[in-house]
Design a protein around this motif. Structure first.
Motif, short mmCIF file in Angstrom:
data_model
loop_
_atom_site.label_atom_id
_atom_site.label_comp_id
_atom_site.label_asym_id
_atom_site.label_seq_id
_atom_site.Cartn_x
_atom_site.Cartn_y
_atom_site.Cartn_z
N MET A 82 0.83 -1.21 0.00
CA MET A 82 0.00 0.00 0.00
C MET A 82 0.86 1.26 0.00
SD MET A 82 -2.92 -1.24 2.67
CE MET A 82 -4.10 0.03 2.25
N THR A 83 0.30 2.34 -0.53
CA THR A 83 1.03 3.61 -0.60
C THR A 83 0.86 4.40 0.69
OG1 THR A 83 -0.85 4.75 -1.56
CG2 THR A 83 0.69 3.71 -3.09
N MET A 84 1.68 5.44 0.82
CA MET A 84 1.66 6.26 2.03
C MET A 84 1.05 7.64 1.78
SD MET A 84 3.22 4.39 4.32
CE MET A 84 3.86 5.48 5.56
N GLU A 94 -11.38 20.38 -2.66
CA GLU A 94 -11.26 21.10 -1.39
C GLU A 94 -11.07 20.16 -0.20
OE1 GLU A 94 -13.76 21.35 -3.48
OE2 GLU A 94 -14.27 23.41 -3.95
N ILE A 95 -11.39 18.88 -0.36
CA ILE A 95 -11.40 17.97 0.79
C ILE A 95 -10.37 16.86 0.58
CG2 ILE A 95 -12.78 16.28 2.07
CD1 ILE A 95 -15.21 18.01 1.58
N ASN A 96 -9.45 16.73 1.53
CA ASN A 96 -8.48 15.64 1.53
C ASN A 96 -8.89 14.61 2.56
OD1 ASN A 96 -6.75 16.57 -0.45
ND2 ASN A 96 -5.53 17.78 0.98
N VAL A 97 -8.59 13.35 2.27
CA VAL A 97 -8.84 12.30 3.24
C VAL A 97 -7.69 11.32 3.19
CG1 VAL A 97 -10.16 10.84 1.65
CG2 VAL A 97 -10.55 10.66 4.11
N THR A 98 -7.28 10.83 4.35
CA THR A 98 -6.17 9.89 4.43
C THR A 98 -6.58 8.52 3.91
OG1 THR A 98 -5.33 11.04 6.38
CG2 THR A 98 -4.47 8.84 5.97
N LEU A 99 -5.78 7.98 2.98
CA LEU A 99 -6.03 6.65 2.43
C LEU A 99 -4.75 5.82 2.53
CD1 LEU A 99 -8.02 7.69 -0.78
CD2 LEU A 99 -8.97 6.75 1.32
N GLY A 100 -4.79 4.61 2.00
CA GLY A 100 -3.61 3.77 1.99
C GLY A 100 -3.24 3.25 3.37
N LEU A 101 -1.96 2.99 3.54
CA LEU A 101 -1.47 2.37 4.78
C LEU A 101 -1.73 3.23 6.02
CD1 LEU A 101 -0.03 -0.10 5.92
CD2 LEU A 101 2.14 1.07 5.56
N PRO A 102 -1.54 4.57 5.98
CA PRO A 102 -1.84 5.36 7.18
C PRO A 102 -3.28 5.20 7.66
CG PRO A 102 -0.59 6.67 5.62
CD PRO A 102 -0.95 5.41 4.91
N SER A 304 -9.51 -1.98 -1.02
CA SER A 304 -9.98 -2.08 -2.40
C SER A 304 -9.63 -0.82 -3.20
CB SER A 304 -11.49 -2.32 -2.44
OG SER A 304 -12.18 -1.25 -1.81
N GLU A 305 -9.53 0.33 -2.53
CA GLU A 305 -9.14 1.56 -3.22
C GLU A 305 -7.73 1.44 -3.80
OE1 GLU A 305 -7.35 5.37 -3.86
OE2 GLU A 305 -6.83 4.09 -2.15
N GLN A 306 -6.90 0.61 -3.15
CA GLN A 306 -5.54 0.39 -3.63
C GLN A 306 -5.47 -0.80 -4.59
OE1 GLN A 306 -2.39 1.95 -1.95
NE2 GLN A 306 -3.96 3.51 -1.76
#
Length: 396
Positions: A82-84, A94-102, A304-306
């Motif tokens: 998974m990515t970081m 305008e909206i960021n959300v944490t995905l991946g391994l974090p 699944s997003e990854q």
């Protein structure tokens, strides 16, 4: 037809499987009134049941299977790919959300507050297709500071802050001048915890004047001005931004920030579909069962997003372990791993010397029933063939 249902129940398949098959058979029977070829014959029905039983038996685990180890490697190994990075969410710049391994680490650690809390708010019928109503709901949710409702000036001569409220803005955002005059001083005292001021209001001229108690200090005046500018007079304090998007024919609100309890109280919000990525908040508002489902859904969505596919049963096992005591606990030393009964298992995970010393002082014993402790002492683990005990009957 009724004999088929009794036969289906007697086999002992899961309830959802029985219900789905019964629904299909009934629809085929109804369709057979006009097209006899749609009716399922007894021979075909027997083949369907036999195949279902075969598939069901295939999905079940073997006795004494090490399900925990398999779940750990099934989630851990794909996790190394998974990515970081932090991505934009659903195309909303305008909206960021944490995905991946974090994000996966946040879920397993049962963080009290995710690094980028966000909500997806669905609207009820009558609101979801009307852009104006959807915008009104967003105004009730998005935190709006006092500076958005008028001009704020600093009167240095009289040592006071003067707020000229714009009535046109108030009319557009469906809030009265009286409400703003009441809410602003109250929230500065209660939410921002600043009380060293007095205020005067003039509803007819839409004026609000703040006066610091210590009129001889410019520092107090400028400090008061910051509180006046940033006090939230409309919306929910925790939700900084709301973006309205139209998807699949209905308007959906995406937020930066989360407050499930207060959002549920807003008129027009569909509480059955609205969700947040803050699992701890879900547990407090909706209960531990909802939190368990949220852990499963969030973990699966993150993987699944990854492009990583993990069997849902591995995630379900982890979620069950995290929620089995009525509250959401993390996997680490402050949760499941740190509360194991085995002294050696706790010591092997983290802070080895402390666990061994505390256990020795407390006169604890280890019955060696888990995997880790048996590996440490060099004897077979009590799983698989190691769980089977053979007793030989001697000839007399």
């Amino acid at each position: 037809m009724s004999n088929r249902f009794f036969e289906l129940i007697a086999i002992g398949l899961p309830h959802r499987t029985n219900t789905t098959l019964a629904r299909i058979i009934i629809s085929r029977e109804n369709g057979g009134l006009t097209d006899p070829s749609r009716i399922v014959s007894d021979e075909h029905y027997a083949k369907i049941l036999a195949q279902m039983v075969k598939e069901y038996q295939h999905t079940r685990i073997e006795p004494c299977e090490a399900v925990g180890v398999i779940a750990a490697q099934s989630i851990g190994e794909p996790g190394t790919q998974m990515t970081m990075r932090t991505f934009h969410y659903a195309g909303v710049a305008e909206i960021n959300v944490t995905l991946g391994l974090p994000r996966l680490i946040e879920i397993m650690d049962a963080r009290k507050e995710p690094s980028t809390p966000t909500m997806t708010i669905f609207l009820r019928e009558g609101y979801s297709t009307d852009r104006d109503k959807a915008r009104q709901v967003s105004w009730q949710i998005e935190a709006a500071p006092l500076q958005e409702f008028g001009d704020i000036t600093t009167d240095m001569a009289n040592m006071q802050i003067v707020v000229h409220i714009n009535k046109a803005v108030c009319d557009k955002r469906k809030i009265s001048v009286r409400d703003i005059l009441e809410i602003a001083p109250k929230k500065i005292r209660e939410r921002r915890h600043y009380r060293d001021f007095e205020f005067e209001t003039n509803e007819s001229e839409a004026l609000l004047v703040f006066i610091p108690k210590d009129r001889g200090s410019y520092q107090n005046l400028f400090q008061l001005k910051e509180h006046v500018r940033n006090v939230i007079v409309q919306g929910i304090d925790d939700i900084e931004r709301v973006v309205v998007r139209k998807e699949s024919g209905e308007y959906i609100l995406y937020t930066e920030g989360s407050n499930l309890k207060d959002v549920f109280a807003i008129r027009g919000v569909d509480t059955t579909r609205t969700r947040t990525n803050n699992i701890n908040e879900i547990s407090q508002v909706l209960g531990v069962e909802a939190a368990r489902n949220a852990i499963i859904n969030e973990a699966l969505a993150t993987l699944s997003e990854q492009g990583i596919m993990v069997d849902v049963r591995h995630i379900m096992l982890v979620a069950d372990m995290m929620c089995m005591e009525g509250e959401v606990k993390q996997i680490g030393r402050h949760g499941i791993a740190g509360e194991k009964e085995s002294v050696l298992s706790r010591a092997a995970f983290e802070v080895t010397v402390n666990h061994l010393l505390d256990a020795a002082v407390a006169h604890e014993s280890d019955i060696l029933c888990g995997v880790t402790e048996n590996v440490i002492v060099g004897q077979p683990i009590q799983l698989g063939t190691g769980d089977v005990k053979l007793v030989v009957k001697q000839k007399v």
